[in-house]
Write a protein that holds these residues in place. Structure first.
Motif, short mmCIF file in Angstrom:
data_model
loop_
_atom_site.label_atom_id
_atom_site.label_comp_id
_atom_site.label_asym_id
_atom_site.label_seq_id
_atom_site.Cartn_x
_atom_site.Cartn_y
_atom_site.Cartn_z
N UNK A 17 -78.12 -40.23 5.03
CA UNK A 17 -77.89 -39.04 4.00
C UNK A 17 -78.81 -37.83 4.18
N UNK A 18 -79.76 -37.84 5.15
CA UNK A 18 -80.57 -36.69 5.28
C UNK A 18 -79.91 -35.81 6.25
N UNK A 19 -80.23 -34.54 6.06
CA UNK A 19 -79.83 -33.54 6.72
C UNK A 19 -80.25 -33.39 8.21
N UNK A 20 -81.40 -34.17 8.42
CA UNK A 20 -82.02 -34.36 9.89
C UNK A 20 -81.72 -35.04 10.71
N UNK A 21 -80.84 -36.12 10.29
CA UNK A 21 -80.40 -37.37 11.28
C UNK A 21 -79.58 -36.47 12.55
N UNK A 22 -78.44 -36.00 12.32
CA UNK A 22 -77.56 -35.73 13.59
C UNK A 22 -77.99 -34.50 14.27
N UNK A 23 -78.99 -33.48 13.63
CA UNK A 23 -79.46 -32.42 14.38
C UNK A 23 -80.28 -33.18 15.26
N UNK A 24 -81.22 -33.88 15.05
CA UNK A 24 -82.14 -34.65 15.81
C UNK A 24 -81.29 -35.42 16.75
N UNK A 25 -80.42 -36.12 16.43
CA UNK A 25 -79.69 -36.91 17.65
C UNK A 25 -79.15 -36.12 18.73
N UNK A 26 -78.23 -35.05 18.11
CA UNK A 26 -77.71 -34.05 19.03
C UNK A 26 -78.65 -33.28 19.77
N UNK A 28 -81.99 -34.10 20.85
CA UNK A 28 -82.28 -35.18 21.66
C UNK A 28 -81.33 -35.47 23.01
N UNK A 29 -80.15 -35.50 22.53
CA UNK A 29 -79.03 -35.76 23.47
C UNK A 29 -78.94 -34.42 24.66
N UNK A 30 -79.10 -33.19 24.09
CA UNK A 30 -78.78 -32.17 24.86
C UNK A 30 -80.05 -31.85 25.65
N UNK A 35 -82.84 -32.41 31.00
CA UNK A 35 -83.97 -33.13 31.75
C UNK A 35 -83.11 -33.68 33.17
N UNK A 36 -81.92 -34.32 32.95
CA UNK A 36 -81.32 -34.82 33.96
C UNK A 36 -81.07 -33.90 34.91
N UNK A 37 -80.20 -32.55 34.51
CA UNK A 37 -79.90 -31.72 35.43
C UNK A 37 -81.13 -31.14 36.19
N UNK A 38 -82.52 -30.96 35.63
CA UNK A 38 -83.41 -30.74 36.33
C UNK A 38 -83.90 -31.50 37.33
N UNK A 39 -83.95 -32.85 36.92
CA UNK A 39 -84.30 -33.87 38.08
C UNK A 39 -83.37 -33.79 39.09
N UNK A 118 -80.14 -26.28 18.05
CA UNK A 118 -81.63 -26.78 18.30
C UNK A 118 -81.65 -26.88 19.98
N UNK A 119 -80.66 -27.90 20.24
CA UNK A 119 -80.56 -28.29 21.27
C UNK A 119 -80.42 -27.19 22.43
N UNK A 120 -79.80 -25.90 22.14
CA UNK A 120 -79.69 -25.01 23.24
C UNK A 120 -80.74 -24.18 23.15
N UNK A 121 -81.69 -24.13 22.03
CA UNK A 121 -82.86 -23.42 22.27
C UNK A 121 -83.95 -24.02 22.94
N UNK A 122 -84.02 -25.45 22.73
CA UNK A 122 -84.91 -26.29 23.55
C UNK A 122 -84.69 -26.31 25.04
N UNK A 123 -83.37 -26.55 25.24
CA UNK A 123 -82.97 -26.47 26.70
C UNK A 123 -83.37 -25.14 27.28
N UNK A 124 -83.14 -24.02 26.80
CA UNK A 124 -83.41 -22.93 27.36
C UNK A 124 -85.13 -22.64 27.50
#
Length: 454
Positions: A17-26, A28-30, A35-39, A118-124
């Motif tokens: 029920x938290x607003x932070x669950x799916x943003x965190x999962x998505x 982290x997945x991105x 990281x895989x692409x960089x490696x 969030x994922x796009x920002x962290x990736x960049x």
């Protein structure tokens, strides 16, 4: 072990029920994808980078410029998007009901959009940290290409977000969402009931051992898996004395056991299976959906909103939901692995639900004849479902409460329409006598001519 299970149970319900669950999962997945692409680019693809065109970026300056622009743009989108969420929540609290806010906050679509931002920002930012001065080999071209794709996805999600956020402030959209969630809960409970080999009634628990609550709060959930495991291991049966949404004070009877277990730790383990919190989610129990639809109708009848059409639509939806509720008993039963009924959980009775859901609408809409007619129509439609004599008596009791009484200012033409609705309702009765028409004495007979004086 039971305490750990209950902690995980509460953690799971809070997390979903938290607003932070799916943003965190998505996010982290991105990040993992980045990281895989960089490696890959630093190991397997590095010998081939001179010969392969992995992207449109070939120097460090252009790479930093693109990634910096991407980070700034996505941050602006995120700030704008979720400032709109705050506006929608404020509007929903004022125009609908504060009780619908938890459901709007926990919407999966909004959480997925936030996760992509969030994922796009962290990736960049990670890609900027890997850029080195030099030739093309030191520029993560594959990662930058992936970041550009994520930026385009964020733009598409922004358009989708604008559409969903515009729907979130519409009354019809929220009513339909609550209606579907409540109907799904009723269908799930009905499927569980029909799947039972034997459908036992409420046991005679008068002489059973009483366990009382040790905390105050709104009872919202029960860890059935843990309870059934404890009951099966100790050969016990339990009847829960309160329904979902009931406010419990310390010392209030919480449940009964068919025999005294003589074990304080076992009682503590069973008490720990009860979860108390404030928020009400329509996808957790059908009663919360009934309440929220009713509160939207009440708010629509307030002088500040003055929207009886929304109230009538809410009554129509409640009629369909009550028709499903009529097919269910006033209790729920859960069995152990051997199929023996172990857990009996009390549900709110039909009479109590009708009073809690329809009585506020009737009270706030007592001066609105279309609303009164809609309530009478709802009772008539529920009688068409073929209820038994007891349920029909309950429906008649609430139908009589809708009929105007002496002292209410109702025009004669309105009384005629109400009487016609009563006649149609009487035609559907099977077990009881007809309802008397609306009284026309006092100021109810407003259409009568005054007596002339000499």
């Amino acid at each position: 072990m039971s305490t750990l299970t209950n902690r995980l149970f509460r953690l799971y319900r809070r997390a979903t029920d938290s607003i932070a669950l799916y943003p965190t999962l998505v996010a982290l997945g991105l990040v993992a994808l980045c990281v895989v692409s960089i490696v890959l680019e630093m190991t397997w693809l590095q010998p081939y980078k001179q010969d392969l065109e992995l992207g449109i970026v070939k120097n460090a300056a252009n790479a930093r410029l693109i990634l910096g622009t991407l980070v700034g743009g996505v941050i602006s989108l995120m700030v704008f998007s979720f400032s709109m969420v705050m506006v929608v929540l404020s509007t929903a609290a004022n125009a609908l009901s504060p009780r619908v806010l938890p459901g709007l906050i926990s919407r999966r679509s909004h959480q997925v959009v936030l996760g992509f931002y969030l994922g796009t920002i962290i990736d960049s930012l990670l890609l900027v940290a890997t850029i080195q001065e030099g030739d093309q080999i030191n520029v993560p071209s594959l990662g930058i290409y992936l970041a550009l794709v994520l930026g385009v996805v964020c733009l598409c999600l922004f358009i989708y977000f604008i559409r969903t956020i515009s729907l979130s402030i519409q009354v019809d959209f929220n009513l339909n969402r609550l209606y579907k969630q409540t109907l799904a809960q009723l269908a799930e409970q009905r499927a569980r009931w029909e799947a039972l080999d034997t459908r036992p009634g409420w046991p005679d628990d008068t002489d059973w051992t009483v366990a009382r609550s040790r905390k105050a709060g709104y009872f919202k959930a029960l860890n059935q898996a843990a309870v059934l495991d404890i009951l099966a291991r100790n050969d016990l049966r339990m009847s829960v004395q309160i329904h979902n949404g009931f406010f419990v004070m310390p010392g209030h009877p919480l449940f009964r056991l068919d025999r005294d277990p003589q074990d304080e730790r076992l009682m503590d383990a069973l008490l720990d299976c009860f979860d108390f919190y404030v928020e009400e989610y329509a996808d957790r129990h059908h009663f919360f959906g009934f309440k929220q639809i009713s509160e939207i109708a009440i708010r629509a009848l307030s002088p500040a909103v003055n929207d009886p059409g929304t109230a009538i639509k809410a009554i129509d939806m409640l009629t369909v939901l009550f028709a499903e509720r009529l097919r269910l008993p006033d209790h729920d039963v859960a069995c152990d692995e051997s199929g023996r009924p172990r857990l009996f959980q009390r549900e709110m009775t039909l009479d109590a639900m009708l009073h809690a859901v329809l009585e506020p609408i009737r009270r706030y809409g007592h001066a609105d004849v279309p609303v009164l007619l809609s309530l009478l129509q709802a009772c008539k439609n529920l009688l068409f479902t073929g209820p038994d004599a007891d349920a029909e008596a309950v429906l008649l009791r609430h139908a009589k409460a809708v009929i105007p009484r002496d002292g209410q200012v109702v025009e004669g033409i309105d009384l005629d329409v109400i009487d016609q609705a009563i006649e149609r309702l009487n035609a559907t009765l099977r077990h009881h006598g007809p309802i008397a028409p609306a009284p026309r004495g006092g100021i109810l007979g407003a259409d009568r001519c005054p007596t002339s004086q000499s």
